[in-house]
Design an enzyme around this catalytic site. Sequence first.
Site, PDB file in Angstrom:
ATOM      1  N   ASN A 208      15.474 -29.193  13.627  1.00  0.00           N
ATOM      2  CA  ASN A 208      16.613 -28.901  12.971  1.00  0.00           C
ATOM      3  C   ASN A 208      17.066 -27.690  13.072  1.00  0.00           C
ATOM      4  OD1 ASN A 208      16.881 -31.743  12.113  1.00  0.00           O
ATOM      5  ND2 ASN A 208      17.474 -31.035   9.698  1.00  0.00           N
ATOM      6  N   PRO A 303      10.232 -39.663   5.799  1.00  0.00           N
ATOM      7  CA  PRO A 303      10.314 -40.086   4.175  1.00  0.00           C
ATOM      8  C   PRO A 303      11.470 -38.498   3.911  1.00  0.00           C
ATOM      9  CG  PRO A 303       7.636 -38.515   4.170  1.00  0.00           C
ATOM     10  CD  PRO A 303       8.413 -39.216   5.838  1.00  0.00           C
ATOM     11  N   LYS A 341      21.047 -38.984  -3.286  1.00  0.00           N
ATOM     12  CA  LYS A 341      19.648 -38.580  -3.424  1.00  0.00           C
ATOM     13  C   LYS A 341      18.904 -38.418  -5.111  1.00  0.00           C
ATOM     14  CE  LYS A 341      19.136 -36.380   0.672  1.00  0.00           C
ATOM     15  NZ  LYS A 341      18.323 -36.278   1.897  1.00  0.00           N
TER      16      LYS A 341
HETATM   17  N1  CTP Z   1      15.738 -33.423   3.208  1.00  0.00           N
HETATM   18  C1  CTP Z   1      14.284 -34.082   2.011  1.00  0.00           C
HETATM   19  N2  CTP Z   1      13.416 -34.617   3.239  1.00  0.00           N
HETATM   20  C2  CTP Z   1      14.358 -35.289   4.005  1.00  0.00           C
HETATM   21  C3  CTP Z   1      15.731 -35.193   4.687  1.00  0.00           C
HETATM   22  C4  CTP Z   1      16.349 -34.099   4.000  1.00  0.00           C
HETATM   23  O1  CTP Z   1      13.422 -33.389   0.886  1.00  0.00           O
HETATM   24  N3  CTP Z   1      13.340 -35.895   4.670  1.00  0.00           N
HETATM   25  C5  CTP Z   1      16.453 -32.900   2.142  1.00  0.00           C
HETATM   26  C6  CTP Z   1      16.813 -31.512   2.295  1.00  0.00           C
HETATM   27  O2  CTP Z   1      15.990 -29.870   2.397  1.00  0.00           O
HETATM   28  C7  CTP Z   1      18.052 -30.916   1.798  1.00  0.00           C
HETATM   29  C8  CTP Z   1      18.316 -32.348   1.470  1.00  0.00           C
HETATM   30  O3  CTP Z   1      17.908 -33.151   1.439  1.00  0.00           O
HETATM   31  O4  CTP Z   1      18.044 -30.501   0.225  1.00  0.00           O
HETATM   32  C9  CTP Z   1      19.925 -32.978   2.907  1.00  0.00           C
HETATM   33  O5  CTP Z   1      19.502 -33.100   3.677  1.00  0.00           O
HETATM   34  P1  CTP Z   1      20.355 -33.787   4.597  1.00  0.00           P
HETATM   35  O6  CTP Z   1      19.433 -34.578   5.995  1.00  0.00           O
HETATM   36  O7  CTP Z   1      21.203 -32.666   5.102  1.00  0.00           O
HETATM   37  O8  CTP Z   1      20.203 -35.038   4.504  1.00  0.00           O
HETATM   38  P2  CTP Z   1      21.123 -36.489   4.616  1.00  0.00           P
HETATM   39  O9  CTP Z   1      20.387 -37.661   3.395  1.00  0.00           O
HETATM   40  O10 CTP Z   1      19.672 -37.060   5.747  1.00  0.00           O
HETATM   41  O11 CTP Z   1      22.426 -36.826   4.765  1.00  0.00           O
HETATM   42  P3  CTP Z   1      22.431 -36.969   6.922  1.00  0.00           P
HETATM   43  O12 CTP Z   1      21.982 -36.531   7.655  1.00  0.00           O
HETATM   44  O13 CTP Z   1      23.464 -38.608   6.448  1.00  0.00           O
HETATM   45  O14 CTP Z   1      24.021 -36.031   5.966  1.00  0.00           O
END
Ligand code: CTP
Length: 399
Positions: A208, A303, A341
């Site tokens: 990312n 995860p 979450k």
């Molecule tokens: N995060 C995490 N582990 C992952 C993905 C995300 O801990 N595998 C945490 C990020 O650090 C952040 C939050 O989750 O605090 C937001 O993640 P995001 O990727 O934006 O959320 P998604 O659930 O993937 O939602 P979407 O991709 O649908 O926006």
Amino acid sequence: MLSGKHILLIIGGGIAAYKSLELIRRLQDQGAKVTPVLTRAGEEFVTPLSVSALAGVAVHRDLFDLTSEAEMGHIQLSRSADLVLVAPATADLMAKMAQGLANDLASTLLLATDTPVMVAPAMNVRMWTHPATQRNIAQLRADGVTFVGPNEGGMACGEFGPGRLSEPHEIVDAVAAHFRAGPLAGKRIIVTSGPTHEPIDPVRYIANRSSGAQGTAVARALVDLGAEVVFISGPASVAPPKGVTLVRVETALQMQEAVRAALPADAAVFAAAVADWRVTSASDRKLKKSKDGLPELSFAENPDILKTVSHLPEGRPALVVGFAAETNDVVENATAKRLRKGCDWIVANDVSPSTGIMGGSENAVILISDQGAESWPRMPKEAVATRLAERISTALLYS
Ligand code: CTP
């Protein structure tokens, strides 16, 4: 900065012990009174004469030293200081501390003391990562011991990785932060930051976009309020903050493991931009352009670290904060994300290219909690971090 503070400095064995001489100087420069204790192994690396000459007082070396005992018994010595600082702390000394052994002066002082203990570890990378050492560290943390470092880098033994003693100025900063007694003193907070890199082959990866700037600023602001911060960072482009325990990772799986190892904590802030997928077909050889056409990549979902920690049945931090980078319907998406979450707060921002936030120096965030959505004005990322750290501090006060 440290005037009037009395520090009992225990110097363990190891090549890094030479740095303890500069550490004594720097602590004294800040006004601290330093009483040195040298272990037998420490004496192999620095002489008692150089330590006592620099400290300006006699160095304590022996548990059964009549003169020392007559002047000040070891129990009294262990309690006379405002802080017991162990630098360098060897794997052996930490193992003794974790077990409660008391078979020499240093370990006896550490067992007898009722003052806070700070440890600056130094050892070979394999010794540091060994499960036994990590178990001991977890035990010491649970016992209330705080850590500074170790740093990552080249070692005297020729290997590279975590295990280097923090630099004397970093240790002095950590000691100063301890005494600043900010509102987050005694609180342990995990911060994830930066991107993760998921390898395709040894030279290619998916990731990312993330500079790590906001996560770094949050960690720095938490340190400034006196927190002990474990900073778990993917390959970010900004330098990590000072005064944290730095854990560098590359992949989401490594980040998850580092977070697991860093628990328990009072709060956790997940500012990392974790890649949602990893390449299961990753090759350990560089993929070549071939006449067979494009490579086939297969993916597995990584995860969700934030979600996992938010739902921990036991040992969940009192406050779990996630970040949400959105490009549309920010409040709606981030509100839904908070519930999905299971975290307490979501710091949401609009990262549409037109906002210039991604990779920029400013941020405009909306704090989503069970109280609703609160929009903060656009401000530098450092100011967002300071405000967030203050909010975390208030929340922990009442948790
Ligand atoms: N995060 C995490 N582990 C992952 C993905 C995300 O801990 N595998 C945490 C990020 O650090 C952040 C939050 O989750 O605090 C937001 O993640 P995001 O990727 O934006 O959320 P998604 O659930 O993937 O939602 P979407 O991709 O649908 O926006």
